[in-house]
Design an enzyme around this catalytic site. Structure first.
Site, mmCIF file in Angstrom:
data_model
loop_
_atom_site.group_PDB
_atom_site.id
_atom_site.type_symbol
_atom_site.label_atom_id
_atom_site.label_comp_id
_atom_site.label_asym_id
_atom_site.label_seq_id
_atom_site.Cartn_x
_atom_site.Cartn_y
_atom_site.Cartn_z
ATOM 1 N N LYS A 5 -17.174 5.675 -2.999
ATOM 2 C CA LYS A 5 -16.378 5.824 -4.221
ATOM 3 C C LYS A 5 -16.605 4.590 -5.079
ATOM 4 O O LYS A 5 -16.343 3.462 -4.647
ATOM 5 C CB LYS A 5 -14.896 5.959 -3.863
ATOM 6 C CG LYS A 5 -14.013 6.124 -5.065
ATOM 7 C CD LYS A 5 -12.548 6.179 -4.645
ATOM 8 C CE LYS A 5 -11.677 5.873 -5.839
ATOM 9 N NZ LYS A 5 -10.388 5.323 -5.432
ATOM 10 N N GLY A 51 -1.507 2.668 -9.179
ATOM 11 C CA GLY A 51 -0.273 2.056 -8.687
ATOM 12 C C GLY A 51 0.947 2.338 -9.544
ATOM 13 O O GLY A 51 2.046 1.906 -9.229
ATOM 14 N N ALA A 108 -5.837 8.436 -9.493
ATOM 15 C CA ALA A 108 -4.840 7.352 -9.540
ATOM 16 C C ALA A 108 -3.658 7.783 -10.375
ATOM 17 O O ALA A 108 -3.795 8.615 -11.273
ATOM 18 C CB ALA A 108 -5.450 6.085 -10.125
ATOM 19 N N GLY A 109 -2.519 7.213 -10.061
ATOM 20 C CA GLY A 109 -1.332 7.436 -10.872
ATOM 21 C C GLY A 109 -0.404 8.506 -10.337
ATOM 22 O O GLY A 109 0.752 8.585 -10.744
#
Lengths: 421, 261
Positions: free
Chosen positions: B101, B162, B188-189
């Site tokens: 990744k 995050g 993400a998130g």
């Protein structure tokens, strides 16, 4: 407090004693602390002006409980909010600050707490700073580890499991030169995954060289951001030059260092103003160098050899905790280090709220990891001289004890999260 | 080894089939919890920061990841393509396999991905036989470049890493879902199972989450909740969501009722 600190050291030579007295008693005998000395690189930067103007206009008493509540209820945290969180009004909201700080810490760092050990290479110093145990007038045992000793100490530290090391020296250009520190970094690369430096401020070329030798983080404590107070405490030597010290982190970043650390020695000046300036120093530099990794340390004054009268009377544990929490809320992404100057109880508590990095297995003396921690080969080392300590530490736990305490608190100790790329 | 799924709706990445559409992060919670988080999540792939695995003396994160789970090493810490390539190669040397990744950040505050460098790294690593899963800011043009560069999927962020803020970029992720042939994995998130479900309903192929689990009171239980939400969202997507009716009933006399042929 300043007068109290200015105690004449015992056993000084007459010449040294005379110079010390003159520096203490006659301000005119001191050099201009805002003037760069020969060889000190000057860089163009607006960061200092921004930090100082914010600090100068900050009146902690002007902030009310409403300002604090408003800051606590916001998603982000503006500079105004930070000022409120650092104010006396916030002292009645410590638990609320702690809750908010903890959420921010967990989101950014999870439950990770990073561990490292400092290694003092030398305690020679060319400065007279009235509060520091390494000051040139202080009659202490001086030592500069040779490369063989450095390797021995590093092996011992490495064998405990530590993978990140912080190399420190007294501020002597001559006894701990850039070349010497560079060689120490090269040895450290054999034993550690990450090397930080806490040495005297250096020029860009020097930082670049040290970066090539394996150092990737540079920490410089400004001690106090109030240059007038600074002048009365740092009476002699290159450390006296306040602006050159302020620009250290920026020079280090320009030299290619990955991260920089900031700190105030709380207890020297107005701690609220110093805390504000420290956070803003980091904040403005990260805005200017977005890739820079930022960390903050929160040392308080500690007793030193030959001057036990120095007390950290200005900043309480609650106030120190308030500072850490305000830092965390304002700079959620910054690492925050709490050293062994603080007690095990305080450190165990603060890692649950906002601190993300703590030292373990610490000795602030020179060359005494062998003496203190190694059980084997004592005889081979018993003839070795060790140098006196910079300050007395409070938390004397070994790495394993610190590790176990973190685990017991549900936190994850991390020995390394770094790669040379 | 090529993974084969046991379902008739596998997630397929570069020919590897996965039953689970939940990719787990590993770097923000206690290592002892990794095993049960994987079990409760039903996850078959877990990310791992190579820099966290760069430890020798104790508690290497690699030792806590159970056999049979596909490792997805990430290049966090890389500031440009060159560094990401070096980290990816190190991951291969560490025995992490061919999946990687790409995470390239030049901002320590928001940790937003640097799309240009990500494209460069993807191209280099894909040519070297890696299965490249790039983390990116959701931009259709960049996604197309990544496809051309040889990416195996596209991993747009839902919100800053995050932040637990969910699908702040929903409209742009929808465009990627509609236009890009490769699997789209929201990276993400995502802060709650409901947000993961919403993303899956939109047609996203998989979800990656780390902080949402790490900040939960009971990590394995939250892993289980995510698993169910992701499965629910997937089934809703496959079944075809019904029309959302406007407030009140539709007009009974059709507006086009006057047409005669």
């Amino acid at each position: 407090m300043q007068q109290e600190n200015l105690k004449k050291s015992e056993n000084l030579s007459d010449l040294g004693s005379t110079l010390q007295q003159k520096l203490e008693q006659n301000p005119a005998s001191r050099t201009d602390h805002m003037e760069y000395q020969a060889g000190m690189e000057q860089i163009e930067s607006e960061v200092m002006t921004k930090v100082i103007s914010q600090m100068t206009s900050y009146d902690p008493a002007a902030y009310t409980k409403q300002d604090v509540v408003s800051a606590l209820n916001k998603r982000g945290c503006s500079i105004q909010d930070l000022k409120a969180l650092l104010s006396p009004a916030a002292e009645s909201y410590l638990e609320e600050l702690a809750n908010k700080a903890q959420v921010k810490t967990r989101k950014q760092f999870g439950n990770n707490v990073y561990l490292f050990t400092p290694l003092y290479l030398a305690n020679y110093c060319e400065n007279y700073c009235v509060y520091c145990g390494f000051n040139l007038f202080n009659k202490i045992k001086r030592q500069c580890l040779n490369f063989e000793q450095i390797e021995t100490e590093m092996k011992i530290i490495s064998d405990t499991g530590i993978e990140e090391i912080l190399l420190l020296t007294g501020e002597s250009y001559h006894r701990s030169s850039i070349d010497y520190i560079g060689k120490a970094c090269k040895i450290a690369r054999k034993y550690f995954k990450m090397i930080g430096l806490e040495i005297y401020p250096a020029n860009i070329d020097d930082y670049h060289y040290l970066n090539q030798c394996g150092a990737d983080y540079v920490t410089v404590f400004q001690e106090t951001y109030d240059s007038d107070i600074y002048e009365t405490l740092h009476l002699f030597g290159h450390k006296r030059v306040w602006p050159y010290r302020f620009e250290s982190q920026e020079r280090a970043l320009r030299a290619g260092m990955r991260g920089v650390g900031f700190g105030t020695l709380f207890g020297l000046g107005d701690f609220r103003k110093d805390a504000l300036a420290t956070a803003l120093h980091a904040y403005y530099l990260q805005r200017k160098y977005p890739a820079a990794e930022i960390s903050l340390s929160v040392p308080r004054l500690r007793p030193i050899i030959n001057n036990q009268k120095i007390k950290f009377k200005n900043v309480s544990e609650a106030q120190l905790c308030q500072i850490v929490m305000a830092y965390r809320i304002f700079l959620p992404f910054a690492g925050i280090t709490v050293s062994t100057r603080e007690s095990a109880e305080f450190r165990n508590g603060i890692v649950k709220i906002g601190a993300t990095k703590i030292s373990a297995g610490v000795s602030t003396g020179i060359g005494d990891h062998q003496e203190k921690y190694a059980e084997e080969d004592q005889e081979n080392f018993s003839n070795c001289e060790t140098g006196d300590e910079q300050f007395a530490i409070e938390d004397t736990r070994s790495l394993q004890q610190v590790y176990d305490d973190l685990k017991a608190a549900g936190l994850q100790p991390v020995l390394n999260d770094y790669l040379y790329v | 080894m090529i993974h084969k799924s046991t379902t008739n709706d596998p997630l397929v990445i570069a020919g590897h089939e996965f039953n689970s559409r939940f990719i787990l992060g590993s770097g923000k919670y206690s290592l002892e919890l990794i095993d049960s988080a994987i079990n409760y999540a039903g996850a078959e792939m877990i990310t791992l920061a190579v820099r966290r695995a760069n430890t020798t003396k104790s508690e290497n994160i690699l030792e806590f990841i159970p056999q049979g789970v596909t490792l997805l090493p990430n290049t966090s810490g890389a500031r440009n393509a060159e560094e990401a390539v070096r980290i990816a190669k190190l991951a291969r040397e560490l025995g992490c396999g061919n999946f990687v990744k790409i995470e390239i950040m030049q901002d320590s505050k928001y940790l937003l991905p640097e799309n240009n460098e990500t494209i460069k790294a993807t191209e280099i690593l894909a040519k070297e036989g890696f299965i490249v899963m790039p983390y990116m800011y959701p931009d259709l043009n960049v996604a197309r470049h990544l496809v051309n560069a040889g990416a195996a999927c596209i991993m747009p962020l839902g919100a800053p890493i995050g932040s637990n803020r969910g699908l702040s970029t929903a409209d742009f992720i929808q465009i990627l879902v509609d236009e890009i042939e490769l699997p789209i994995i929201v990276d993400a998130g995502i802060g709650a199972p409901s947000q993961a479900c919403e993303a899956m309903e939109m047609g996203v192929d998989a979800i990656m989450a780390n902080t949402a689990l790490a900040t939960a009171g009971d990590i394995p239980l939250m892993a289980s909740a995510f698993r169910k939400a992701i499965e629910a969202g997937r089934e809703a997507y496959l079944s075809g969501l019904g029309r959302v009716l406007a407030r009140g009933a539709e007009a009974s006399d059709p507006l086009t009722g006057f047409l005669r042929d």
